[in-house]
Design a protein around this motif. Structure first.
Motif, PDB file in Angstrom:
ATOM      1  N   ASP A  50       3.342   0.112   1.215  1.00  0.00           N
ATOM      2  CA  ASP A  50       3.046   0.926   2.402  1.00  0.00           C
ATOM      3  C   ASP A  50       3.048   2.420   2.104  1.00  0.00           C
ATOM      4  O   ASP A  50       2.240   3.185   2.649  1.00  0.00           O
ATOM      5  CB  ASP A  50       4.061   0.624   3.511  1.00  0.00           C
ATOM      6  N   PHE A  51       3.987   2.858   1.261  1.00  0.00           N
ATOM      7  CA  PHE A  51       4.107   4.289   0.972  1.00  0.00           C
ATOM      8  C   PHE A  51       3.452   4.679  -0.359  1.00  0.00           C
ATOM      9  O   PHE A  51       3.586   5.836  -0.787  1.00  0.00           O
ATOM     10  CB  PHE A  51       5.580   4.702   0.980  1.00  0.00           C
ATOM     11  N   ASN A  52       2.814   3.706  -1.003  1.00  0.00           N
ATOM     12  CA  ASN A  52       2.088   3.969  -2.250  1.00  0.00           C
ATOM     13  C   ASN A  52       2.965   4.704  -3.272  1.00  0.00           C
ATOM     14  O   ASN A  52       2.593   5.759  -3.801  1.00  0.00           O
ATOM     15  CB  ASN A  52       0.814   4.780  -1.960  1.00  0.00           C
ATOM     16  N   THR A  53       4.120   4.156  -3.540  1.00  0.00           N
ATOM     17  CA  THR A  53       5.064   4.774  -4.465  1.00  0.00           C
ATOM     18  C   THR A  53       5.631   3.705  -5.392  1.00  0.00           C
ATOM     19  O   THR A  53       5.159   2.567  -5.398  1.00  0.00           O
ATOM     20  CB  THR A  53       6.171   5.503  -3.684  1.00  0.00           C
ATOM     21  N   THR A  57      11.585   5.249  -6.667  1.00  0.00           N
ATOM     22  CA  THR A  57      11.577   6.145  -5.496  1.00  0.00           C
ATOM     23  C   THR A  57      12.117   5.421  -4.269  1.00  0.00           C
ATOM     24  O   THR A  57      12.973   5.953  -3.534  1.00  0.00           O
ATOM     25  CB  THR A  57      10.152   6.651  -5.216  1.00  0.00           C
ATOM     26  N   SER A 106       9.132   5.641  11.225  1.00  0.00           N
ATOM     27  CA  SER A 106       8.808   6.505  10.087  1.00  0.00           C
ATOM     28  C   SER A 106       7.367   6.311   9.614  1.00  0.00           C
ATOM     29  O   SER A 106       6.987   5.208   9.215  1.00  0.00           O
ATOM     30  CB  SER A 106       9.749   6.212   8.921  1.00  0.00           C
ATOM     31  N   PRO A 107       6.577   7.398   9.593  1.00  0.00           N
ATOM     32  CA  PRO A 107       5.213   7.291   9.074  1.00  0.00           C
ATOM     33  C   PRO A 107       5.134   7.558   7.568  1.00  0.00           C
ATOM     34  O   PRO A 107       4.142   7.226   6.933  1.00  0.00           O
ATOM     35  CB  PRO A 107       4.465   8.391   9.844  1.00  0.00           C
ATOM     36  N   THR A 108       6.177   8.185   7.007  1.00  0.00           N
ATOM     37  CA  THR A 108       6.186   8.532   5.585  1.00  0.00           C
ATOM     38  C   THR A 108       7.540   8.185   4.972  1.00  0.00           C
ATOM     39  O   THR A 108       8.537   7.986   5.691  1.00  0.00           O
ATOM     40  CB  THR A 108       5.936  10.038   5.370  1.00  0.00           C
ATOM     41  N   PHE A 109       7.573   8.162   3.650  1.00  0.00           N
ATOM     42  CA  PHE A 109       8.823   7.874   2.946  1.00  0.00           C
ATOM     43  C   PHE A 109       9.870   8.941   3.238  1.00  0.00           C
ATOM     44  O   PHE A 109      11.051   8.621   3.443  1.00  0.00           O
ATOM     45  CB  PHE A 109       8.579   7.794   1.433  1.00  0.00           C
ATOM     46  N   ALA A 110       9.480  10.206   3.259  1.00  0.00           N
ATOM     47  CA  ALA A 110      10.433  11.304   3.493  1.00  0.00           C
ATOM     48  C   ALA A 110      11.111  11.162   4.851  1.00  0.00           C
ATOM     49  O   ALA A 110      12.326  11.391   4.982  1.00  0.00           O
ATOM     50  CB  ALA A 110       9.716  12.649   3.390  1.00  0.00           C
ATOM     51  N   VAL A 111      10.359  10.767   5.863  1.00  0.00           N
ATOM     52  CA  VAL A 111      10.932  10.588   7.205  1.00  0.00           C
ATOM     53  C   VAL A 111      11.893   9.403   7.208  1.00  0.00           C
ATOM     54  O   VAL A 111      12.982   9.466   7.800  1.00  0.00           O
ATOM     55  CB  VAL A 111       9.816  10.382   8.250  1.00  0.00           C
TER      56      VAL A 111
END
Length: 480
Positions: A50-53, A57, A106-111
């Motif tokens: 989902d977060f392409n990582t 990470t 959360s829409p992003t990994f950082a969030v």
């Protein structure tokens, strides 16, 4: 009394009548906090997509959570002396609710990582506060049963996390792991607003910035060092050794600082009580064992027996469910008979189970895993919380905040260390086997089995050390 009632204090009769409701509010909140500690692990594969990582990470969702606990739980002793029980409960629930809500959308990994850290702040406050409240509102001859309920939460919540998360991931998305937690947090918040009152006096303890910095560097460094050793698969790494070394220096300087202060943020006098020390060491060893097996057995079930995540989670569910009943039962047994017999017996059962589990291979039946996993948790239920309760019972009342803070801090640190060391042992053993026998799929598969066996042997050694310590335990029966 009017002044105390105005400040949110409760008279002793009313406190006695409502203490079950008070503890219920804490138990629900603590359960969700500890559930979230392990539940998200089942979603890592999907989160990578989902977060392409990459996996290293995504692992920060757990490392960041544990780091926050390791940094903030030591401050709980100060917080419990400086602020009222009710205020701390409300603040911890607000952090938990906000963090869970942020994580859910959360829409992003950082969030998502931010939400996890906010969640951990709430858990770091609620866990030691819950133990403090139990010690204050229950007489010494009834604490075993109350602490048994806490034991149910501490062991059962992280144990059942992967099972529930596996079911959620099978039918929904990872967002629902957090969404399903929110209603329970709101229930806890409402119960707390209605029933939780102040049970201990507030003292004007000085906020020492240097102690905070040293505590953060110390406990944070140790947790971070061991966490990355698990990801790197080795202890012999400059990053690992520097982090652990700096952490150890920070802890030493923190302790020296507390000795020099007239009003220390954490009173090290708790370590002058021998039964507290033995109880603390046993809790550390048992918690390392629990977290190690929680990582190793799902890996074995999925990678060796090739079970689907949901089936693997269900295979470990009976041990968690039986532990839930045993944790409460062991508390009542402790109140009646003390720890002298039940703790060694529990550790012997744990040793038998781990001795059997360390023999697992590619042909081992899943039923073999289920039976000995259940036996292991029965043993843990008989040993862990009674040892912890007996140790805390030896402390005088004014040291309860410090004693519970150290217990919870070192329990979290031990969990991080136990997880990391077991994964590192498994990785090293697998790599060594492949290096000697050649890089083929069969050798990698066999090496993985040997890696799990060696890591479970590490857990077995921890249980044996705990058994030896249990023979020095004496029953604390008189309050100081």
């Amino acid at each position: 009394m009017k002044t105390k009632e105005k400040e949110g204090y409760m008279d002793s009769q009313k406190l006695y009548e409502q203490r079950n409701q008070i503890i219920a509010a804490f138990l629900v909140a603590a359960f969700i906090g500890l559930f979230n500690e392990t539940a998200l692990n089942m979603a890592f594969a999907q989160l990578i997509v989902d977060f392409n990582t990459d996996a290293s990470t995504i692992q920060w969702l757990t490392t960041g959570y544990l780091l926050t606990l390791g940094i903030l739980v030591p401050l709980s002793g100060f917080l419990m002396q400086r602020f009222t029980t009710r205020h701390l409960f409300i603040v911890s629930l607000l952090f938990s609710i906000i963090g869970t809500g942020v994580s859910a959308i959360s829409p992003t990994f950082a969030v998502l990582l931010t939400g996890r850290i906010i969640q951990a702040i709430g858990a770091a406050i609620i866990l030691p506060l819950m133990m403090q409240v139990v010690l204050m509102i229950y007489p010494i001859n009834q604490r075993g049963a109350a602490m048994g309920k806490i034991g149910l939460v501490i062991i059962f919540a992280p144990a059942i996390g992967p099972t529930i998360a596996g079911f959620v991931m099978e039918h929904f998305s990872w967002h629902y792991i957090f969404l399903m937690s929110l209603p329970f947090l709101f229930i806890s918040f409402i119960l707390g607003l209605k029933f939780v009152q102040n049970v201990s006096d507030v003292h004007p303890v000085k906020f020492d910035v240097l102690s905070i910095i040293l505590s953060t560097i110390g406990f944070g460094g140790v947790v971070y060092g061991f966490s990355i050793s698990g990801k790197l698969g080795t202890f012999i790494s400059a990053e690992v050794m520097v982090a652990i070394g700096i952490g150890a220096i920070g802890i030493i300087l923190f302790c020296l600082r507390q000795f020099k202060m007239d009003q220390p943020m954490l009173n090290l006098k708790v370590f002058s009580f021998p039964m507290y020390n033995i109880g603390l060491l046993m809790v550390i060893l048992v918690h390392m064992t629990i977290l190690a097996t929680m990582v190793l057995l799902p890996i074995y079930l999925q990678n060796i027996l090739l079970l689907a995540p949901m089936i693997a989670g269900l295979s470990l569910l009976p041990g968690g469910v039986i532990n839930a009943f045993m944790a409460v039962a062991s508390g009542h047994i402790f109140d009646r008979f003390g720890p002298r017999v039940m703790v060694p017996v529990g550790l012997l059962l744990e040793i038998v189970a781990l001795f059997a589990l360390r023999t697992i291979d590619a042909n081992t039946s899943v039923y073999f895993i289920v039976v000995f996993h259940i036996l292991m948790f029965i043993g843990i239920s008989l040993a862990s919380m009674p040892a912890q309760t007996n140790g805390l019972n030896q402390l005088p009342r004014h040291l309860y905040p410090d004693g519970t803070a150290f217990m919870n801090t070192l329990q979290q640190v031990a969990g991080a260390i136990g997880t990391a060391v077991s994964i590192t042992i498994m990785s090293i053993s697998t790599a060594n086997f492949v290096k000697v026998n050649g890089t083929t799929d069969d050798n990698t598969f066999t090496g993985s089995i040997i890696g799990v066996q060696h890591a479970l042997t590490f857990a077995l050694v921890l249980a044996i050390i705990a058994l030896v310590l249990s023979f020095f335990m004496k029953h604390v029966q008189e309050e100081k």
